[in-house]
Design a protein around this motif. Structure first.
Motif, PDB file in Angstrom:
ATOM      1  N   GLU A  72      -8.845 109.961 -12.539  1.00 27.82           N
ATOM      2  CA  GLU A  72      -8.204 109.060 -11.580  1.00 27.82           C
ATOM      3  C   GLU A  72      -9.108 107.929 -11.076  1.00 27.82           C
ATOM      4  O   GLU A  72      -8.673 107.109 -10.272  1.00 27.82           O
ATOM      5  CB  GLU A  72      -7.656 109.834 -10.365  1.00 27.82           C
ATOM      6  CG  GLU A  72      -6.616 110.888 -10.696  1.00 27.82           C
ATOM      7  CD  GLU A  72      -5.364 110.335 -11.362  1.00 27.82           C
ATOM      8  OE1 GLU A  72      -5.086 109.134 -11.169  1.00 27.82           O
ATOM      9  OE2 GLU A  72      -4.689 111.075 -12.083  1.00 27.82           O
ATOM     10  N   ASN A  88     -11.299 104.381 -11.518  1.00 29.04           N
ATOM     11  CA  ASN A  88     -11.060 103.165 -12.309  1.00 29.04           C
ATOM     12  C   ASN A  88     -12.205 102.944 -13.303  1.00 29.04           C
ATOM     13  O   ASN A  88     -12.935 101.948 -13.252  1.00 29.04           O
ATOM     14  CB  ASN A  88     -10.912 101.943 -11.397  1.00 29.04           C
ATOM     15  CG  ASN A  88     -12.174 101.634 -10.608  1.00 29.04           C
ATOM     16  OD1 ASN A  88     -12.871 102.555 -10.171  1.00 29.04           O
ATOM     17  ND2 ASN A  88     -12.481 100.363 -10.436  1.00 29.04           N
ATOM     18  N   GLU A 147      -2.598  96.090 -15.994  1.00 28.43           N
ATOM     19  CA  GLU A 147      -2.500  97.479 -15.556  1.00 28.43           C
ATOM     20  C   GLU A 147      -3.722  97.925 -14.752  1.00 28.43           C
ATOM     21  O   GLU A 147      -3.712  98.978 -14.117  1.00 28.43           O
ATOM     22  CB  GLU A 147      -2.304  98.415 -16.756  1.00 28.43           C
ATOM     23  CG  GLU A 147      -3.463  98.488 -17.723  1.00 28.43           C
ATOM     24  CD  GLU A 147      -3.414  97.423 -18.818  1.00 28.43           C
ATOM     25  OE1 GLU A 147      -4.137  97.573 -19.816  1.00 28.43           O
ATOM     26  OE2 GLU A 147      -2.652  96.453 -18.648  1.00 28.43           O
ATOM     27  N   THR A 173      -2.940  98.586 -11.156  1.00 24.43           N
ATOM     28  CA  THR A 173      -2.277  99.879 -10.951  1.00 24.43           C
ATOM     29  C   THR A 173      -3.294 101.013 -10.982  1.00 24.43           C
ATOM     30  O   THR A 173      -3.242 101.945 -10.164  1.00 24.43           O
ATOM     31  CB  THR A 173      -1.215 100.123 -12.039  1.00 24.43           C
ATOM     32  OG1 THR A 173      -0.247  99.074 -11.988  1.00 24.43           O
ATOM     33  CG2 THR A 173      -0.533 101.470 -11.849  1.00 24.43           C
ATOM     34  N   ILE A 174      -4.259 100.923 -11.902  1.00 28.48           N
ATOM     35  CA  ILE A 174      -5.305 101.948 -12.008  1.00 28.48           C
ATOM     36  C   ILE A 174      -6.138 101.979 -10.733  1.00 28.48           C
ATOM     37  O   ILE A 174      -6.464 103.051 -10.211  1.00 28.48           O
ATOM     38  CB  ILE A 174      -6.200 101.677 -13.240  1.00 28.48           C
ATOM     39  CG1 ILE A 174      -5.389 101.872 -14.529  1.00 28.48           C
ATOM     40  CG2 ILE A 174      -7.426 102.587 -13.221  1.00 28.48           C
ATOM     41  CD1 ILE A 174      -6.127 101.457 -15.776  1.00 28.48           C
ATOM     42  N   ARG A 175      -6.453 100.813 -10.215  1.00 25.62           N
ATOM     43  CA  ARG A 175      -7.234 100.743  -8.977  1.00 25.62           C
ATOM     44  C   ARG A 175      -6.457 101.340  -7.808  1.00 25.62           C
ATOM     45  O   ARG A 175      -7.034 102.059  -6.981  1.00 25.62           O
ATOM     46  CB  ARG A 175      -7.616  99.295  -8.680  1.00 25.62           C
ATOM     47  CG  ARG A 175      -8.617  98.708  -9.666  1.00 25.62           C
ATOM     48  CD  ARG A 175      -8.761  97.210  -9.492  1.00 25.62           C
ATOM     49  NE  ARG A 175      -9.556  96.620 -10.573  1.00 25.62           N
ATOM     50  CZ  ARG A 175      -9.638  95.307 -10.807  1.00 25.62           C
ATOM     51  NH1 ARG A 175      -8.982  94.459 -10.024  1.00 25.62           N
ATOM     52  NH2 ARG A 175     -10.372  94.865 -11.816  1.00 25.62           N
ATOM     53  N   MET A 176      -5.162 101.039  -7.723  1.00 24.17           N
ATOM     54  CA  MET A 176      -4.348 101.587  -6.646  1.00 24.17           C
ATOM     55  C   MET A 176      -4.259 103.103  -6.749  1.00 24.17           C
ATOM     56  O   MET A 176      -4.372 103.813  -5.740  1.00 24.17           O
ATOM     57  CB  MET A 176      -2.944 100.980  -6.685  1.00 24.17           C
ATOM     58  CG  MET A 176      -2.880  99.506  -6.272  1.00 24.17           C
ATOM     59  SD  MET A 176      -3.495  99.195  -4.596  1.00 24.17           S
ATOM     60  CE  MET A 176      -2.373 100.203  -3.619  1.00 24.17           C
ATOM     61  N   ASN A 177      -4.078 103.612  -7.977  1.00 24.10           N
ATOM     62  CA  ASN A 177      -4.030 105.067  -8.176  1.00 24.10           C
ATOM     63  C   ASN A 177      -5.356 105.718  -7.779  1.00 24.10           C
ATOM     64  O   ASN A 177      -5.387 106.794  -7.176  1.00 24.10           O
ATOM     65  CB  ASN A 177      -3.699 105.401  -9.631  1.00 24.10           C
ATOM     66  CG  ASN A 177      -2.268 105.072  -9.997  1.00 24.10           C
ATOM     67  OD1 ASN A 177      -1.402 104.951  -9.129  1.00 24.10           O
ATOM     68  ND2 ASN A 177      -1.996 104.916 -11.284  1.00 24.10           N
ATOM     69  N   ALA A 178      -6.458 105.045  -8.131  1.00 19.65           N
ATOM     70  CA  ALA A 178      -7.782 105.558  -7.771  1.00 19.65           C
ATOM     71  C   ALA A 178      -7.957 105.577  -6.262  1.00 19.65           C
ATOM     72  O   ALA A 178      -8.547 106.509  -5.694  1.00 19.65           O
ATOM     73  CB  ALA A 178      -8.864 104.697  -8.419  1.00 19.65           C
ATOM     74  N   TYR A 201      -5.503 105.824  -3.907  1.00 16.89           N
ATOM     75  CA  TYR A 201      -4.694 106.898  -3.317  1.00 16.89           C
ATOM     76  C   TYR A 201      -5.317 108.268  -3.586  1.00 16.89           C
ATOM     77  O   TYR A 201      -5.319 109.141  -2.712  1.00 16.89           O
ATOM     78  CB  TYR A 201      -3.266 106.858  -3.868  1.00 16.89           C
ATOM     79  CG  TYR A 201      -2.496 105.627  -3.436  1.00 16.89           C
ATOM     80  CD1 TYR A 201      -2.601 105.139  -2.131  1.00 16.89           C
ATOM     81  CD2 TYR A 201      -1.665 104.939  -4.328  1.00 16.89           C
ATOM     82  CE1 TYR A 201      -1.915 104.002  -1.732  1.00 16.89           C
ATOM     83  CE2 TYR A 201      -0.976 103.803  -3.933  1.00 16.89           C
ATOM     84  CZ  TYR A 201      -1.105 103.342  -2.631  1.00 16.89           C
ATOM     85  OH  TYR A 201      -0.429 102.222  -2.232  1.00 16.89           O
ATOM     86  N   ASP A 202      -5.866 108.459  -4.787  1.00 16.51           N
ATOM     87  CA  ASP A 202      -6.509 109.729  -5.109  1.00 16.51           C
ATOM     88  C   ASP A 202      -7.747 109.938  -4.244  1.00 16.51           C
ATOM     89  O   ASP A 202      -8.042 111.064  -3.816  1.00 16.51           O
ATOM     90  CB  ASP A 202      -6.899 109.756  -6.595  1.00 16.51           C
ATOM     91  CG  ASP A 202      -7.467 111.100  -7.024  1.00 16.51           C
ATOM     92  OD1 ASP A 202      -6.711 112.083  -7.060  1.00 16.51           O
ATOM     93  OD2 ASP A 202      -8.681 111.173  -7.305  1.00 16.51           O
ATOM     94  N   ASN A 208      -6.801 111.197  -0.882  1.00 13.93           N
ATOM     95  CA  ASN A 208      -6.514 112.636  -0.958  1.00 13.93           C
ATOM     96  C   ASN A 208      -7.795 113.458  -1.001  1.00 13.93           C
ATOM     97  O   ASN A 208      -7.881 114.546  -0.409  1.00 13.93           O
ATOM     98  CB  ASN A 208      -5.665 112.947  -2.193  1.00 13.93           C
ATOM     99  CG  ASN A 208      -4.245 112.401  -2.069  1.00 13.93           C
ATOM    100  OD1 ASN A 208      -3.739 112.231  -0.961  1.00 13.93           O
ATOM    101  ND2 ASN A 208      -3.607 112.124  -3.189  1.00 13.93           N
TER     102      ASN A 208
END
Length: 287
Positions: free
Chosen positions: A58, A60, A116, A119-124, A126-127, A130
């Motif tokens: 997760e 980047n 993309e 999107t990868i940065r945003m997912n990283a 949010y993870d 968490n």
């Protein structure tokens, strides 16, 4: 603290084979060396991620943004894997926070190529949020005073009480933890705060880097208590440490110090600096 002088982490059972003690020792040593070899064979972050994919999941990866923070975090996760203590997890928490600070900016950048990546940065990001929650939960019952103070700084009132209960005990005998304690008393007992700050300086060992906040706080508190010559000494020391503080000449004029007083205080400041660097500071050096 207030500043006026400053510019302001089920299988079939197999019967065990009983080995002689020597064999057990050798076997244990062999396993230890084997594990050590497994852990230490990685020389690059890419090989580490290949060997332990979960460490880099997760994140980047293969992205120029936040490369330093990401690399630091990956290797700290590896340290936690090898040695999952509260202190190592706390380091991971702090490294994750630094990674988040960078990602929050990077996630707003619109890539000119490879759309993309955003999107990868945003997912990283949010993870990482968490993971901060997970680490905070894992450290919630830690008895480490640094972690207790961190929880207090995040608004945990129970942690505040736990920290204050450690006052006067060996666990708090470090400069930074004494500074933390002083920050609690600054609005309640300025004399006690003053003593705690001096005690913090006396805990430094030879060649340790002094926390500048202690010097700033002593300068400001001395001024507030109208100990103007002491305030001038701490300004001199701050100047020597290249801290963002009003220059000593201006302070001398502000405090109406004569040239003889300035010369005498300059010598005292030099003496204090030498003792701070040698790890032999005592409060009576400034009084």
């Amino acid at each position: 603290m207030t500043n006026s002088l400053f510019n302001i982490k089920n299988r079939n059972r197999v019967m065990p084979i009983r080995l002689p003690l020597t064999c057990k020792i050798l076997t244990g040593l062999s396993i230890s060396l084997l594990l050590s070899g497994c852990f230490e064979r990685h020389r690059t972050t890419d090989s580490l991620c290949e060997g332990y994919p979960a460490l880099c999941k997760e994140l980047n990866v293969n992205d120029g943004q936040c490369r330093i923070q990401r690399t630091t975090l990956i290797w700290q996760r590896f340290d936690v894997l090898k040695n999952p203590t509260d202190q190592e997890k706390f380091k991971e928490l702090k490294d994750t926070q630094k990674y988040i600070y960078c990602l929050e900016y990077a996630a707003r950048i619109e890539p000119t190529e490879l759309k993309e990546r955003k999107t990868i940065r945003m997912n990283a990001l949010y993870d990482s949020y968490n993971n901060i929650t997970r680490l905070n939960n894992e450290l919630a019952s830690s008895s480490d005073p640094e972690i207790i103070y961190y929880r207090w700084s995040q608004g945990d009132e129970l942690a505040q009480n736990q920290f204050l209960e450690l006052e006067g005990k060996p666990e708090l005998e470090t400069p930074d933890l004494q500074l933390a304690l002083a920050s609690y008393y600054i609005s309640k007992d300025k004399d006690k705060t003053y003593q705690l700050l001096h005690h913090a300086l006396s805990l430094y060992k030879k060649n340790e880097v002094v926390n500048q906040e202690i010097i700033k706080s002593l300068a400001t508190l001395s001024q507030q208590q109208e100990k103007l010559k002491e305030a001038y000494i701490w300004v001199l020391i701050a100047n020597d440490m290249n801290m963002p503080v009003t220059k000593s000449k201006k302070v001398a004029n502000l405090f109406l110090l004569t040239e003889d007083e300035q010369n005498r205080l300059n010598k005292k400041a030099t003496h204090i600096l030498e003792n701070l660097r040698n790890g032999s500071y005592k409060q009576n050096m400034v009084n």
